[in-house]
Design an enzyme around this catalytic site. Structure first.
Site, PDB file in Angstrom:
ATOM      1  N   ARG A 243      -0.194  -9.478   8.847  1.00 47.54           N
ATOM      2  CA  ARG A 243      -0.531 -10.117   7.922  1.00 47.54           C
ATOM      3  C   ARG A 243       0.299 -11.523   7.430  1.00 47.54           C
ATOM      4  O   ARG A 243       2.137 -11.149   7.905  1.00 47.54           O
ATOM      5  CB  ARG A 243      -0.456  -8.810   6.629  1.00 47.54           C
ATOM      6  CG  ARG A 243      -1.225  -8.644   6.116  1.00 47.54           C
ATOM      7  CD  ARG A 243      -3.305  -8.853   5.916  1.00 47.54           C
ATOM      8  NE  ARG A 243      -4.048  -8.431   6.117  1.00 47.54           N
ATOM      9  CZ  ARG A 243      -4.666  -7.985   7.558  1.00 47.54           C
ATOM     10  NH1 ARG A 243      -5.008  -8.172   8.659  1.00 47.54           N
ATOM     11  NH2 ARG A 243      -5.702  -7.094   6.662  1.00 47.54           N
ATOM     12  N   GLU A 272      -3.983 -18.578   3.861  1.00 45.11           N
ATOM     13  CA  GLU A 272      -4.842 -18.088   5.072  1.00 45.11           C
ATOM     14  C   GLU A 272      -6.756 -18.937   4.708  1.00 45.11           C
ATOM     15  O   GLU A 272      -6.338 -18.516   3.063  1.00 45.11           O
ATOM     16  CB  GLU A 272      -5.521 -16.665   5.418  1.00 45.11           C
ATOM     17  CG  GLU A 272      -4.567 -16.624   6.677  1.00 45.11           C
ATOM     18  CD  GLU A 272      -4.985 -15.277   7.445  1.00 45.11           C
ATOM     19  OE1 GLU A 272      -6.071 -14.498   7.114  1.00 45.11           O
ATOM     20  OE2 GLU A 272      -3.747 -14.556   8.315  1.00 45.11           O
ATOM     21  N   HIS A 291      -7.246 -15.527  12.681  1.00 47.81           N
ATOM     22  CA  HIS A 291      -7.538 -14.291  12.313  1.00 47.81           C
ATOM     23  C   HIS A 291      -8.193 -13.583  13.585  1.00 47.81           C
ATOM     24  O   HIS A 291      -9.798 -13.365  12.304  1.00 47.81           O
ATOM     25  CB  HIS A 291      -8.085 -14.139  10.779  1.00 47.81           C
ATOM     26  CG  HIS A 291      -7.006 -12.932  10.120  1.00 47.81           C
ATOM     27  ND1 HIS A 291      -6.441 -12.854   9.044  1.00 47.81           N
ATOM     28  CD2 HIS A 291      -7.438 -11.660  11.030  1.00 47.81           C
ATOM     29  CE1 HIS A 291      -6.707 -11.435   8.983  1.00 47.81           C
ATOM     30  NE2 HIS A 291      -6.947 -10.885  10.143  1.00 47.81           N
TER      31      HIS A 291
HETATM   32  P1  NAP Z   1      -1.112   2.102  10.493  1.00 51.92           P
HETATM   33  O1  NAP Z   1      -2.011   2.840  11.856  1.00 51.92           O
HETATM   34  O2  NAP Z   1      -1.155   2.197   9.826  1.00 51.92           O
HETATM   35  O3  NAP Z   1      -0.135   1.290  11.471  1.00 51.92           O
HETATM   36  C1  NAP Z   1       1.297   1.016  10.587  1.00 51.92           C
HETATM   37  C2  NAP Z   1       2.251   1.579  10.591  1.00 51.92           C
HETATM   38  O4  NAP Z   1       3.614   0.678   9.916  1.00 51.92           O
HETATM   39  C3  NAP Z   1       1.938   3.150   9.475  1.00 51.92           C
HETATM   40  O5  NAP Z   1       2.631   4.254  10.675  1.00 51.92           O
HETATM   41  C4  NAP Z   1       3.330   2.549   8.578  1.00 51.92           C
HETATM   42  O6  NAP Z   1       4.012   3.887   8.068  1.00 51.92           O
HETATM   43  C5  NAP Z   1       4.213   1.465   9.542  1.00 51.92           C
HETATM   44  N1  NAP Z   1       4.646   1.040   8.484  1.00 51.92           N
HETATM   45  C6  NAP Z   1       5.123   0.572   7.218  1.00 51.92           C
HETATM   46  N2  NAP Z   1       6.339   0.393   6.435  1.00 51.92           N
HETATM   47  C7  NAP Z   1       6.832  -0.591   7.589  1.00 51.92           C
HETATM   48  C8  NAP Z   1       8.046  -0.737   7.431  1.00 51.92           C
HETATM   49  N3  NAP Z   1       8.640  -1.600   6.475  1.00 51.92           N
HETATM   50  N4  NAP Z   1       8.602  -0.366   8.415  1.00 51.92           N
HETATM   51  C9  NAP Z   1       8.562   0.262   9.931  1.00 51.92           C
HETATM   52  N5  NAP Z   1       7.112   0.524   9.784  1.00 51.92           N
HETATM   53  C10 NAP Z   1       6.711   0.666   8.589  1.00 51.92           C
HETATM   54  O7  NAP Z   1      -2.325   0.796  11.076  1.00 51.92           O
HETATM   55  P2  NAP Z   1      -3.007  -0.011  12.386  1.00 51.92           P
HETATM   56  O8  NAP Z   1      -4.227   0.062  11.780  1.00 51.92           O
HETATM   57  O9  NAP Z   1      -1.839   0.368  12.688  1.00 51.92           O
HETATM   58  O10 NAP Z   1      -2.858  -1.401  11.381  1.00 51.92           O
HETATM   59  C11 NAP Z   1      -2.026  -2.164  10.786  1.00 51.92           C
HETATM   60  C12 NAP Z   1      -1.793  -3.451  10.747  1.00 51.92           C
HETATM   61  O11 NAP Z   1      -2.542  -4.460  10.977  1.00 51.92           O
HETATM   62  C13 NAP Z   1      -2.874  -3.280   8.879  1.00 51.92           C
HETATM   63  O12 NAP Z   1      -2.140  -2.914   8.223  1.00 51.92           O
HETATM   64  C14 NAP Z   1      -3.515  -4.838   9.389  1.00 51.92           C
HETATM   65  O13 NAP Z   1      -2.853  -5.853   8.060  1.00 51.92           O
HETATM   66  C15 NAP Z   1      -3.226  -5.594  10.735  1.00 51.92           C
HETATM   67  N6  NAP Z   1      -4.024  -5.701  11.814  1.00 51.92           N
HETATM   68  C16 NAP Z   1      -4.814  -7.229  11.113  1.00 51.92           C
HETATM   69  C17 NAP Z   1      -5.745  -7.433  12.259  1.00 51.92           C
HETATM   70  C18 NAP Z   1      -6.094  -8.535  12.904  1.00 51.92           C
HETATM   71  O14 NAP Z   1      -7.519  -9.247  12.721  1.00 51.92           O
HETATM   72  N7  NAP Z   1      -5.115  -9.225  12.769  1.00 51.92           N
HETATM   73  C19 NAP Z   1      -6.870  -6.266  13.106  1.00 51.92           C
HETATM   74  C20 NAP Z   1      -5.937  -4.785  12.663  1.00 51.92           C
HETATM   75  C21 NAP Z   1      -5.263  -4.994  11.361  1.00 51.92           C
HETATM   76  P3  NAP Z   1       3.606   4.769   6.895  1.00 51.92           P
HETATM   77  O15 NAP Z   1       2.113   4.751   7.691  1.00 51.92           O
HETATM   78  O16 NAP Z   1       4.672   5.618   6.764  1.00 51.92           O
HETATM   79  O17 NAP Z   1       3.715   3.615   5.704  1.00 51.92           O
HETATM   80  C1  GLV Z   2      -8.141  -7.696  10.100  1.00 52.36           C
HETATM   81  O1  GLV Z   2      -7.188  -8.096  10.128  1.00 52.36           O
HETATM   82  C2  GLV Z   2      -8.512  -5.906   9.523  1.00 52.36           C
HETATM   83  O2  GLV Z   2      -7.144  -5.386   8.643  1.00 52.36           O
HETATM   84  O3  GLV Z   2      -8.951  -5.163  10.386  1.00 52.36           O
END
Ligand code: NAP
Ligand code: GLV
Length: 331
Positions: A243, A272, A291
């Site tokens: 983000r 954004e 994005h």
């Molecule tokens: P996820 O499986 O929940 O992974 C995020 C991980 O980060 C979690 O395991 C979390 O641990 C950990 N975390 C939280 N705070 C932290 C910190 N300060 N330091 C280190 N690790 C930390 O989520 P995901 O599916 O991988 O997605 C991650 C993020 O990517 C989403 O929340 C979204 O904002 C972004 N995203 C963007 C796009 C795009 O189009 N650009 C697409 C998809 C996702 P805990 O569970 O212990 O909190």
């Molecule tokens: C995209 O940024 C998502 O969070 O799915």
């Protein structure tokens, strides 16, 4: 004759892939915001007054004010995995379940993070602009010299679904992967994924590429700031597909301008859309795209359908398949 039960009313805040819409039309009376761009806040404020289901996007801020104007609302379903645009606590207080789309976009987003990493390393955006501008005169040994990806160290911040998927992509490149995570990673996972877990500071210092995969929370807001840039290698690249607000963009601008770090590739910005006047866009070593990390046909289709399934479950009072506040339906 018994008249059929009226279908619940649902607002979809943007045109979505057709299969998602058809899925919702099967169980609800749907209104879709057809305007250009995100639904304006004043329109959303009015329209939520009569709906039972809200199918929203990450561009819609769903907060106390919106919820306070939605007395019939039974479910909020976002077509995204990130849900920082929703006040989940406020939903929970109202016993409104919130659905999101984890998993189905993991690999596509990881592909894109890796594409940005490669683009930053090898200066692909800059080089393409150079050719389009008609400036390519001859092969030149000093032209767009970048940094190798193979053999480099990738730092991953946040070792969840997408962070792990990005780590898996490094195998063929012979990269070393160092990660900072919110809690200790199981030995078994460390063995399988061949990554090293370290403190945040060490990851930042050792990374040739630093890729962000944390959700936006009060703890991760501006996690990457001036102090962090000064710890990074001057040859390092920052990759952000998490983000925009995880990075202090003013500090990023200064770090790129002064070559405190070599480059950045950003799928997400703060705010954004980024303003065309934003100084980051004047920098040759900063690649910005709008994005689109999860934007493949197959993945956007899966996200649309998953969000429709979450919405349906919430409307009938079933446990939502992917719910960020499951406690709502347990109480
Ligand atoms: P996820 O499986 O929940 O992974 C995020 C991980 O980060 C979690 O395991 C979390 O641990 C950990 N975390 C939280 N705070 C932290 C910190 N300060 N330091 C280190 N690790 C930390 O989520 P995901 O599916 O991988 O997605 C991650 C993020 O990517 C989403 O929340 C979204 O904002 C972004 N995203 C963007 C796009 C795009 O189009 N650009 C697409 C998809 C996702 P805990 O569970 O212990 O909190
Ligand atoms: C995209 O940024 C998502 O969070 O799915």
């Amino acid at each position: 004759m018994v008249s059929p039960m009226p279908k619940p009313r649902v607002l979809v805040t943007r045109r979505i892939p057709e299969v998602g819409l058809q899925a919702i039309q099967a169980y609800a009376e749907v209104e879709v915001w057809e305007g250009e761009g995100p639904i304006p806040r004043d329109v959303l404020r009015k329209k939520v007054a009569s709906i039972e289901g809200l199918y929203c996007l990450l561009t819609d801020v769903v907060d106390e004010e919106i919820l306070g104007r939605a007395p019939k609302l039974r479910v909020v379903s976002t077509m995204a995995v990130g849900y920082d645009h929703i006040d989940v606590d406020a939903c929970t207080r109202r016993k409104i379940p919130v659905g999101n789309t984890p998993g189905v976009l993991t690999e596509t987003t990881a592909d894109f993070a890796f594409a940005l990493l490669m683009a930053a390393a090898r200066r692909i955006g800059e080089a393409a602009d150079f050719v389009k501008a008609g400036r390519w005169n001859a092969w030149d040994p000093t032209l767009f010299v970048g940094h190798d990806v193979h053999g480099a160290t990738l730092g991953i911040i946040g070792f969840g679904r997408i962070g792990q998927a990005v780590a898996r992509r490094t195998t063929g490149f012979g990269m070393r992967v160092v990660v900072s995570h919110s809690r200790p990673i199981l030995d078994e996972t460390l063995r399988q994924t061949q990554v090293e877990q370290m403190s945040f500071d060490r990851v930042v210092e050792e990374a040739d590429f630093l890729s962000l995969h944390v959700p936006l929370t009060p703890q991760t807001e501006y996690l990457i700031n001036q102090e962090v840039f000064h710890r990074m290698k001057p040859t390092a690249a920052l990759i952000n597909t998490a983000r925009g607000r995880v990075v202090d963009s003013k500090a990023l601008y200064a770090a790129l301008r002064d070559r405190t770090i070599a480059s950045a590739a950003l799928d997400v910005t703060d705010p954004e859309p980024i303003s065309p006047e934003d100084p980051l866009l004047t920098l040759p070593n900063c690649l910005v795209v709008p994005h689109i990390a999860s934007a493949s046909v197959a993945t956007r289709t899966r996200m649309a359908v998953m969000a429709a399934e979450n919405l349906r479950a919430g409307l009938v009072g079933e446990q939502i398949p992917h719910c960020v506040n499951p406690e709502v339906l347990r109480t």
